[in-house]
Enzyme design. Structure first.
Site, short mmCIF file in Angstrom:
data_model
loop_
_atom_site.label_atom_id
_atom_site.label_comp_id
_atom_site.label_asym_id
_atom_site.label_seq_id
_atom_site.Cartn_x
_atom_site.Cartn_y
_atom_site.Cartn_z
N ASN A 168 62.80 30.86 -2.15
CA ASN A 168 62.05 31.87 -1.37
C ASN A 168 61.49 33.01 -2.22
O ASN A 168 60.50 33.64 -1.83
CB ASN A 168 62.90 32.39 -0.19
N GLU A 266 74.98 34.97 -4.25
CA GLU A 266 74.14 35.79 -3.37
C GLU A 266 73.68 34.86 -2.27
O GLU A 266 72.85 33.98 -2.51
CB GLU A 266 72.92 36.34 -4.13
N CYS A 300 66.17 36.51 2.52
CA CYS A 300 67.59 36.70 2.83
C CYS A 300 67.78 38.02 3.56
O CYS A 300 68.76 38.20 4.27
CB CYS A 300 68.40 36.67 1.55
N GLU A 480 73.43 41.98 -8.01
CA GLU A 480 72.39 41.78 -9.02
C GLU A 480 71.60 43.07 -9.17
O GLU A 480 71.75 43.99 -8.36
CB GLU A 480 71.47 40.64 -8.58
P1 NAP Z 1 70.11 26.23 -0.91
O1 NAP Z 1 69.71 25.02 -0.20
O2 NAP Z 1 71.52 26.69 -0.78
O3 NAP Z 1 69.75 25.97 -2.46
C1 NAP Z 1 69.92 26.97 -3.44
C2 NAP Z 1 70.00 26.30 -4.80
O4 NAP Z 1 71.22 25.54 -4.88
C3 NAP Z 1 68.87 25.29 -5.05
O5 NAP Z 1 68.51 25.31 -6.40
C4 NAP Z 1 69.54 23.97 -4.70
O6 NAP Z 1 68.94 22.84 -5.30
C5 NAP Z 1 70.93 24.21 -5.26
N1 NAP Z 1 71.95 23.32 -4.70
C6 NAP Z 1 71.95 22.70 -3.50
N2 NAP Z 1 73.08 21.97 -3.36
C7 NAP Z 1 73.81 22.14 -4.49
C8 NAP Z 1 75.05 21.64 -4.95
N3 NAP Z 1 75.79 20.82 -4.21
N4 NAP Z 1 75.49 22.01 -6.17
C9 NAP Z 1 74.76 22.85 -6.95
N5 NAP Z 1 73.56 23.34 -6.57
C10 NAP Z 1 73.09 23.00 -5.35
O7 NAP Z 1 69.22 27.49 -0.53
P2 NAP Z 1 67.64 27.55 -0.38
O8 NAP Z 1 67.27 26.81 0.84
O9 NAP Z 1 67.00 27.22 -1.67
O10 NAP Z 1 67.43 29.13 -0.14
C11 NAP Z 1 67.59 29.74 1.09
C12 NAP Z 1 68.94 30.43 1.19
O11 NAP Z 1 69.09 31.35 0.11
C13 NAP Z 1 69.09 31.25 2.46
O12 NAP Z 1 70.37 31.05 3.00
C14 NAP Z 1 68.93 32.69 1.96
O13 NAP Z 1 69.56 33.66 2.77
C15 NAP Z 1 69.56 32.59 0.62
N6 NAP Z 1 69.11 33.69 -0.23
C16 NAP Z 1 69.99 34.70 -0.51
C17 NAP Z 1 69.59 35.77 -1.29
C18 NAP Z 1 70.55 36.88 -1.63
O14 NAP Z 1 70.29 37.57 -2.61
N7 NAP Z 1 71.60 37.10 -0.88
C19 NAP Z 1 68.27 35.81 -1.77
C20 NAP Z 1 67.40 34.78 -1.45
C21 NAP Z 1 67.83 33.71 -0.68
P3 NAP Z 1 67.84 21.97 -4.51
O15 NAP Z 1 66.70 22.86 -4.25
O16 NAP Z 1 67.55 20.89 -5.47
O17 NAP Z 1 68.51 21.50 -3.25
#
Ligand code: NAP
Length: 517
Positions: A168, A266, A300, A480
């Site tokens: 995102n 995060e 997020c 961060e």
């Molecule tokens: P996600 O599906 O959890 O993926 C995040 C990262 O983790 C991606 O690079 C993903 O790879 C990888 N990943 C997935 N499964 C994994 C596993 N089993 N082992 C190791 N790595 C793995 O999240 P997203 O859909 O990309 O992002 C949206 C989420 O991020 C939302 O929940 C949002 O709230 C959160 N977010 C939080 C913050 C904060 O600072 N708190 C900021 C931005 C976003 P793939 O893409 O290859 O699946």
């Protein structure tokens, strides 16, 4: 993830043909060992392939960790100001390439162009801030309890670190991790989200152009299971920094716990804007629309709940629905577009499922609610900006992260109830309070349970010089950015220098009872 195998010959110079992109390991661009690739597509038109990327696996990760481990001793000894010079150069290159990267981001990720520019700008800001850190990396000195003894604590790099990032903020979030990790003397294995590998690759190109030595930054694309987890598992990777969903964060943190590995998470949010009866309604409306529907609600920190005092509830709802209905949905490079697509078809279905859940729970759908499958919009992953009214705080749409253009408006009867409802989820990232009463503003700053609090501003809009992160299920206590940015990437080393020329025993020589011995 699909594993098509198109030609691996780069199609440079043919802007219409999607290029094939490799991993960057040990200073070289290399194919995945499997030879397979996966496509990254434009969420505004899913038949348009933005590029093909290496579908990597554990062997590629091993090669990347080998390279990072080899590069570490030299990089660790490179003086921090020299490391920082490279990051400062990266900021200048990012400035030069800002428009190009922002336009690529719109194509690959869907956010509208002005927001994409902001994403790149955040990386520029972070680079400049972290370049300054090269001449700080503050430790501290303190007195010793013994004479002729000097005591200090200094920061040391952790070693090889693994960075796992979401789609995102495909340039900003990697920069929040990469720049502090590098300036602190770590070497990096970087795995970007599979939805946005092109944006991540452009950031890697910038770092190469800035002069980063081979092996210091290694880039491996591929799925979470095949690339992310092997990075976590490799014993030479000493720390993991992940931003993503709670479920993925828990999985990674659980494994890191077993491996006694540093882990910074995060994760998700369920952020809220509170609107008190004395709020400036025009200001509220501007903030609520931006907070709820900026980046199509895929932040997020998105305002997915709006908690409104009943005295202003109808007025707010009428005006908010009018403004939301006027938002223009479309491709982020087109003029006048306010809201872009969601990231992919899976997310589109998930967002729409929440709309159905909201209806079944008895919330009143007052705006939007539909997937747009007509005309040009039908080619992409477009969901109408959606508002639910009369939402109860315990409904699923008021408790779970939807991560799309959907917000829940919740009426309350008092300031105290607003605070209670705002705090009443498992998340704790960003909460906001609109009031003109200074006493209530300060009370809110004290009582809101979140890593970020806004007064008279929406839940989005963090600046890089302040700590960023959340409490409760949003994270595991790390922050961060800001002065906290280097914490997750440095180890404290306590150093004692005894220049007395004799053995001095702490706690024993100085204890008053010794005199009686
Ligand atoms: P996600 O599906 O959890 O993926 C995040 C990262 O983790 C991606 O690079 C993903 O790879 C990888 N990943 C997935 N499964 C994994 C596993 N089993 N082992 C190791 N790595 C793995 O999240 P997203 O859909 O990309 O992002 C949206 C989420 O991020 C939302 O929940 C949002 O709230 C959160 N977010 C939080 C913050 C904060 O600072 N708190 C900021 C931005 C976003 P793939 O893409 O290859 O699946």
């Amino acid at each position: 993830m699909s594993t098509t195998t198109p030609s691996l010959e780069p199609a440079r110079g043919r802007s219409d043909a999607p290029q094939v992109h490799n991993n960057y390991i040990g200073g070289r661009w290399v194919k995945a060992r499997s030879g397979e690739t996966f496509p990254s597509v434009n969420p505004a038109n899913t038949s348009e392939v933005v590029g093909h990327f290496a579908a990597s696996g554990p062997e590629d990760v091993k090669a990347a960790v080998d390279a990072a481990a080899r590069a570490f001793p030299t990089w660790r000894r490179t003086p921090p100001p020299a490391r920082a010079d490279i990051i400062l150069r990266a900021s200048h290159i990012l400035e030069t390439r800002k428009e190009e990267i922002a336009r690529a981001m719109v194509r690959e990720m869907g956010k509208v162009i002005k927001e994409a520019r902001g994403d790149v700008q955040e990386a520029i800001d972070m680079a400049k801030y972290m370049a300054g850190e090269g001449r700080r990396l503050f430790g501290h000195t303190c007195p010793s309890e013994l004479p002729d003894k000097f005591a200090m604590a200094v920061r040391a790099p952790v070693g090889v670190v693994g960075l796992i990032t979401p789609w995102n903020f495909p340039v900003a979030i990697p920069s929040w991790k990469m720049f502090p990790a590098l300036v602190a003397g770590n070497t990096v294995v970087f795995k970007p989200a599979s939805d946005t590998p092109l944006c991540a690759l452009m950031l890697v190109e910038v770092m190469i152009e800035a002069g980063l030595p081979p092996g210091v930054l290694n880039f491996v694309t591929g799925s979470g299971g095949k690339v992310g987890m092997p990075i976590v598992e490799d014993p030479r990777v000493r720390a993991i920094s992940v931003t993503g969903s709670c479920s993925v964060g828990r999985q990674i943190a659980g494994r890191c716990g077993e491996l006694m590995k540093r882990i910074s998470c995060e994760l998700g949010g369920k952020n809220a804007i509170c609107v008190m009866e004395d709020a400036d309604m025009d200001l509220v409306l501007e903030g609520a629309v931006w907070g709820a529907f900026g980046t199509a609600g895929q932040r997020c920190t998105a305002a997915s709940r709006i908690i409104v005092h009943r005295d202003r509830y109808k007025e707010f709802l009428d005006k908010f629905v009018a403004r939301t209905s006027a938002l223009k949905l479309g491709y982020g490079l087109e003029a006048g577009v306010d809201v872009g697509p969601v990231i992919n078809k899976g997310q589109l279905a998930s967002v729409n499922e929440y709309v159905e859940i909201g209806k079944k729970e008895g919330a009143r759908l007052v705006c939007g609610g539909k997937i747009r499958d007509d005309g040009e919009l039908g080619k992409g992953c477009f969901h109408e900006p959606t508002v639910f009214a009369d939402v109860k705080p315990d409904m699923r749409i008021a408790q779970e992260e939807i991560f799309g253009p959907v917000t829940a408006v919740i009426p309350v009867d008092s300031f105290e109830q607003a605070i209670e409802v705002a705090n009443g989820t498992e998340f704790g990232l960003s909460l906001s309070m609109y009031t003109r009463d200074v006493n209530r503003a300060f009370k809110a700053m004290e009582e809101l349970e979140s890593g970020i609090v806004y007064i008279n501003a929406p839940t989005i809009g963090a600046e890089i010089q302040l700590p960023f992160g959340g409490v409760k299920q949003t994270g595991n206590g790390h922050r961060e950015a800001g002065i906290t940015a280097v914490e997750q990437f440095t180890e404290w080393k306590a150093i004692y220098v005894d220049y007395s020329g004799r053995l001095q025993k702490a706690q024993i020589d100085t204890h008053p009872a010794k005199k009686a011995d």
